[in-house]
Write a protein that holds these residues in place. Sequence first.
Motif, mmCIF file in Angstrom:
data_model
loop_
_atom_site.group_PDB
_atom_site.id
_atom_site.type_symbol
_atom_site.label_atom_id
_atom_site.label_comp_id
_atom_site.label_asym_id
_atom_site.label_seq_id
_atom_site.Cartn_x
_atom_site.Cartn_y
_atom_site.Cartn_z
ATOM 1 N N ASP A 19 -108.934 -40.788 -86.485
ATOM 2 C CA ASP A 19 -107.634 -40.463 -87.049
ATOM 3 C C ASP A 19 -107.008 -39.492 -86.287
ATOM 4 N N LEU A 20 -107.554 -38.606 -85.403
ATOM 5 C CA LEU A 20 -106.745 -37.737 -84.384
ATOM 6 C C LEU A 20 -106.746 -38.119 -83.108
ATOM 7 N N ASP A 21 -107.013 -39.273 -82.635
ATOM 8 C CA ASP A 21 -107.286 -39.644 -81.278
ATOM 9 C C ASP A 21 -105.845 -39.767 -80.461
ATOM 10 N N PRO A 22 -105.559 -39.210 -79.545
ATOM 11 C CA PRO A 22 -104.312 -39.271 -78.942
ATOM 12 C C PRO A 22 -104.004 -40.690 -78.356
ATOM 13 N N TYR A 23 -104.994 -41.300 -78.252
ATOM 14 C CA TYR A 23 -104.754 -42.802 -77.411
ATOM 15 C C TYR A 23 -104.772 -43.790 -78.355
ATOM 16 N N GLU A 24 -104.771 -43.686 -79.789
ATOM 17 C CA GLU A 24 -104.835 -44.734 -80.687
ATOM 18 C C GLU A 24 -103.399 -44.950 -80.876
ATOM 19 N N ILE A 25 -103.244 -46.312 -81.496
ATOM 20 C CA ILE A 25 -101.750 -46.714 -82.215
ATOM 21 C C ILE A 25 -102.141 -47.403 -83.390
ATOM 22 N N GLU A 26 -101.008 -47.485 -84.141
ATOM 23 C CA GLU A 26 -101.273 -48.244 -85.560
ATOM 24 C C GLU A 26 -101.241 -49.727 -85.418
ATOM 25 N N PHE A 27 -102.448 -50.398 -85.122
ATOM 26 C CA PHE A 27 -102.525 -51.873 -85.186
ATOM 27 C C PHE A 27 -102.230 -52.541 -86.394
ATOM 28 N N LEU A 28 -101.353 -53.567 -86.206
ATOM 29 C CA LEU A 28 -101.274 -54.443 -87.352
ATOM 30 C C LEU A 28 -102.608 -54.869 -87.704
ATOM 31 N N PRO A 29 -102.438 -55.314 -89.300
ATOM 32 C CA PRO A 29 -103.718 -55.732 -89.679
ATOM 33 C C PRO A 29 -104.542 -56.993 -89.188
ATOM 34 N N GLU A 30 -103.724 -57.736 -88.291
ATOM 35 C CA GLU A 30 -104.275 -59.060 -87.815
ATOM 36 C C GLU A 30 -104.923 -58.648 -86.713
ATOM 37 N N VAL A 85 -105.505 -45.591 -73.129
ATOM 38 C CA VAL A 85 -104.216 -45.087 -72.500
ATOM 39 C C VAL A 85 -103.250 -46.279 -72.408
ATOM 40 N N GLY A 86 -103.659 -47.709 -72.383
ATOM 41 C CA GLY A 86 -102.792 -48.639 -72.164
ATOM 42 C C GLY A 86 -102.182 -49.185 -73.191
ATOM 43 N N PHE A 87 -102.992 -48.834 -74.405
ATOM 44 C CA PHE A 87 -102.035 -49.086 -75.836
ATOM 45 C C PHE A 87 -100.700 -48.398 -75.908
ATOM 46 N N LEU A 88 -100.677 -47.419 -75.353
ATOM 47 C CA LEU A 88 -99.249 -46.446 -75.388
ATOM 48 C C LEU A 88 -98.047 -47.006 -74.712
ATOM 49 N N THR A 89 -98.300 -48.052 -74.045
ATOM 50 C CA THR A 89 -97.219 -48.572 -73.353
ATOM 51 C C THR A 89 -96.060 -49.326 -74.006
ATOM 52 N N GLU A 91 -94.709 -52.061 -74.285
ATOM 53 C CA GLU A 91 -95.249 -53.460 -74.437
ATOM 54 C C GLU A 91 -96.359 -53.740 -75.349
ATOM 55 N N ASN A 92 -97.190 -52.990 -75.114
ATOM 56 C CA ASN A 92 -98.539 -52.888 -76.025
ATOM 57 C C ASN A 92 -98.079 -52.431 -77.439
ATOM 58 N N ARG A 93 -97.308 -51.399 -77.414
ATOM 59 C CA ARG A 93 -96.957 -50.940 -78.736
ATOM 60 C C ARG A 93 -95.960 -51.970 -79.692
ATOM 61 N N ASP A 94 -95.296 -52.565 -78.859
ATOM 62 C CA ASP A 94 -94.372 -53.868 -79.465
ATOM 63 C C ASP A 94 -95.337 -54.966 -79.936
ATOM 64 N N TYR A 95 -96.207 -55.231 -79.167
ATOM 65 C CA TYR A 95 -97.065 -56.388 -79.587
ATOM 66 C C TYR A 95 -98.144 -55.962 -80.690
ATOM 67 N N PHE A 96 -98.754 -55.039 -80.536
ATOM 68 C CA PHE A 96 -99.808 -54.539 -81.458
ATOM 69 C C PHE A 96 -99.556 -53.877 -82.577
ATOM 70 N N GLU A 97 -97.984 -53.219 -82.882
ATOM 71 C CA GLU A 97 -97.647 -52.570 -83.903
ATOM 72 C C GLU A 97 -96.508 -53.423 -84.459
#
Length: 128
Positions: A19-30, A85-89, A91-97
């Motif tokens: 819950d506190l990890d600085p490299y995580e993003i809010e993935f969509l359920p899928e 760390v790649g999830f923070l780009t 492009e990846n945030r647009d796709y996964f979030e």
Amino acid sequence: MNENEQRPQAPAIGADDPDLDPYEIEFLPEFRAGRGPRGPFVNGSGVVIGDHMYESPQSPLSNWTEETDPAVMAGDEWVHPFKDVGFLTSENRDYFERGIPPKGGIFAHPDKDAAYGAAGDGVSGEEP
């Protein structure tokens, strides 16, 4: 901020609280289902992935020589499914979030064959 106020503390690198990890993003359920472990794990080379401690005695990076094949660090076992760390780009945030697929061709070379010469004889895809 005056000297009596404390600055908010970011999660410590290496903390195992997802819950506190600085490299995580809010993935969509899928994108959450079937991703793999949320916490750190040990890969086939004995390296802990997901603890953000990038130097480890078992890592090929810590034991690199001219004979080391870079392929030893390829594959999913080297990337944490939630903490990278790649999830923070953007492009990846647009796709996964947000579910916005990346634009095609951003890494393509329309007038270059990036595989040219890969087979050793100057013609990609043919045996020498």
